[in-house]
Design a protein around this motif. Structure first.
Motif, short mmCIF file in Angstrom:
data_model
loop_
_atom_site.label_atom_id
_atom_site.label_comp_id
_atom_site.label_asym_id
_atom_site.label_seq_id
_atom_site.Cartn_x
_atom_site.Cartn_y
_atom_site.Cartn_z
N VAL A 73 8.75 -18.29 43.23
CA VAL A 73 7.87 -17.11 43.21
C VAL A 73 7.56 -16.65 44.64
CG1 VAL A 73 6.76 -17.69 41.01
CG2 VAL A 73 5.81 -18.59 43.15
N ASP A 74 7.03 -15.43 44.72
CA ASP A 74 6.57 -14.93 46.02
C ASP A 74 5.20 -15.49 46.37
OD1 ASP A 74 8.71 -12.91 46.76
OD2 ASP A 74 8.22 -12.31 44.72
N ILE A 75 4.31 -15.50 45.39
CA ILE A 75 2.97 -16.05 45.63
C ILE A 75 2.64 -17.07 44.54
CG2 ILE A 75 0.52 -15.55 46.01
CD1 ILE A 75 1.23 -12.62 46.39
N ALA A 76 2.26 -18.27 44.98
CA ALA A 76 1.77 -19.28 44.03
C ALA A 76 0.29 -19.47 44.30
CB ALA A 76 2.50 -20.60 44.21
N PHE A 77 -0.54 -19.25 43.28
CA PHE A 77 -1.96 -19.57 43.38
C PHE A 77 -2.14 -20.98 42.82
CE2 PHE A 77 -1.93 -14.98 43.42
CZ PHE A 77 -2.88 -14.68 44.39
N VAL A 78 -2.91 -21.78 43.53
CA VAL A 78 -3.10 -23.17 43.09
C VAL A 78 -4.58 -23.44 42.90
CG1 VAL A 78 -2.79 -25.60 43.66
CG2 VAL A 78 -1.01 -23.94 44.25
N GLU A 79 -4.94 -23.80 41.67
CA GLU A 79 -6.31 -24.20 41.36
C GLU A 79 -6.35 -25.71 41.22
OE1 GLU A 79 -8.91 -22.81 37.68
OE2 GLU A 79 -7.74 -24.61 37.22
N GLY A 80 -7.42 -26.33 41.72
CA GLY A 80 -7.61 -27.76 41.48
C GLY A 80 -7.27 -28.64 42.66
N ASN A 99 8.90 -24.03 46.03
CA ASN A 99 9.30 -22.87 45.22
C ASN A 99 8.55 -21.59 45.57
OD1 ASN A 99 11.15 -24.31 43.79
ND2 ASN A 99 9.80 -24.75 42.05
N SER A 100 7.69 -21.63 46.59
CA SER A 100 6.80 -20.49 46.83
C SER A 100 6.94 -19.94 48.25
CB SER A 100 5.35 -20.91 46.64
OG SER A 100 5.21 -21.66 45.46
N ARG A 101 6.98 -18.62 48.34
CA ARG A 101 6.98 -18.00 49.68
C ARG A 101 5.59 -18.14 50.30
NH1 ARG A 101 7.34 -11.66 50.85
NH2 ARG A 101 7.51 -11.71 53.11
N TYR A 102 4.56 -17.76 49.55
CA TYR A 102 3.18 -17.96 49.98
C TYR A 102 2.48 -18.88 48.99
CZ TYR A 102 3.89 -13.76 52.84
OH TYR A 102 4.36 -12.84 53.74
N LEU A 103 1.69 -19.80 49.51
CA LEU A 103 0.87 -20.65 48.64
C LEU A 103 -0.60 -20.39 48.97
CD1 LEU A 103 1.51 -24.36 47.73
CD2 LEU A 103 -0.79 -23.52 48.20
N VAL A 104 -1.35 -20.02 47.96
CA VAL A 104 -2.78 -19.71 48.13
C VAL A 104 -3.60 -20.69 47.31
CG1 VAL A 104 -4.56 -17.94 47.89
CG2 VAL A 104 -2.19 -17.26 48.38
N SER A 105 -4.46 -21.46 47.96
CA SER A 105 -5.33 -22.37 47.19
C SER A 105 -6.60 -21.61 46.82
CB SER A 105 -5.65 -23.64 48.00
OG SER A 105 -6.22 -23.33 49.24
N ILE A 106 -6.99 -21.73 45.55
CA ILE A 106 -8.15 -20.96 45.08
C ILE A 106 -9.22 -21.90 44.53
CG2 ILE A 106 -6.87 -18.85 44.58
CD1 ILE A 106 -6.86 -19.62 41.61
N GLY A 107 -10.45 -21.70 45.03
CA GLY A 107 -11.58 -22.45 44.51
C GLY A 107 -11.90 -23.70 45.30
#
Ligand code: SF4
Ligand code: SF4
Length: 265
Positions: A52-59, A76-84
């Protein structure tokens, strides 16, 4: 033209940040026209190993399996964004790090602890892989998520807003509960993003968005002591949702276990 591809991954968490995605409502439908959401279990899409282009990761990372899985997500990710808070600082589950007796708490909680595989310490995502953007909060806000997607899709550096909640309070013209009610408000050391939600309803901020820029945590702790809070109560202000964020951990530990009782604030 191919649409940008997005995934939302879950690790140790309560799903609240994924719900923030779903709560986007109409904006989510519009977003779905501009991007392709390939993996998002809460919404019914399942393709965990896709690129994917953007992976959001919760947890947080709490088990050996999660430690392996996050490597795959990163690859597998171009950008990885951690959320929370769970993903950015370990969240509530990282409170067990404070005791350090990994086997003791596991044996006390589970009837068959031999079947429970956990890491000795709960870790934020950035402890294991490179994270391109962290969105703090418990949960994150919908506005933060939309702003991040917009910025990343246009290859613009996302804004990392680390202002204090106090600034938002002033903008919202909320009455200060610390000044008028001697409430142990964490707003002076907590980053904004929530819209000063708690103070606007007359409640002290409890720090769920993590440390702001240059947080004067020791000074605020002394102010709480001046209000009459006992050491344990002061420790709990800092050692809560973001207990492992270094600024909160540093000050919280000064008061942790040095208290004289179980006073609730
Ligand atoms: S940060 Fe809060 S809302 Fe988000 S998954 Fe963790 S506990 Fe749930
Ligand atoms: S209520 Fe809290 S967040 Fe708002 S101005 Fe006062 S100390 Fe800051």
């Amino acid at each position: 033209m191919n649409k940008p591809r997005i995934a939302v991954h879950k690790f140790s968490s309560c799903d609240g940040c994924q719900l923030t995605f779903l709560n986007l409502g109409e904006a989510l439908l519009q977003l779905n026209e501009q991007v392709e959401i390939l993996h998002f279990l809460e919404a019914g899409m399942s393709d965990a190993e896709t690129e994917v282009d953007i992976a959001f990761v919760e947890g947080s990372l709490s088990t050996p399996n999660e430690l392996e899985r996050i490597q795959q997500v990163r690859a597998n990710s171009r950008y990885l964004v951690s959320i929370g808070a769970c993903a950015t600082s370990g969240g509530l589950q990282a409170l067990r790090n404070l005791e350090g007796q990994h086997d003791n708490w596991r044996d006390a909680i589970y009837a068959r602890p031999e079947f429970i595989q956990t890491l000795k310490e709960v870790q934020p995502i950035a402890a294991a892989v490179q994270v391109d953007l962290e969105l703090w909060g418990c949960p994150v806000s919908s506005a933060q998520i939309l702003a991040a997607i917009r910025a990343l899709l246009f290859d613009v550096a996302p804004i990392d807003d680390r202002d204090r909640v106090c600034l938002e309070c002033k903008r919202q013209q909320a009455v200060c509960v610390l000044v008028t009610g001697a409430a142990p408000c964490m707003g002076p050391v907590t980053r904004t993003g929530c819209g000063a939600l708690c103070p606007r309803f007359g409640r002290a901020c409890y720090g769920c968005y993590g440390p702001s820029e240059t947080p004067q945590t020791d000074t605020l702790a002394q102010r709480f002591a001046g209000f009459g809070l006992l050491p344990d109560a002061i420790a709990r202000r800092f050692l809560l949702i973001n207990s492992q964020a270094p600024a909160f951990l540093h000050t919280g530990k000064v008061f942790y276990h040095s208290g004289t009782g179980d006073q609730d604030d």
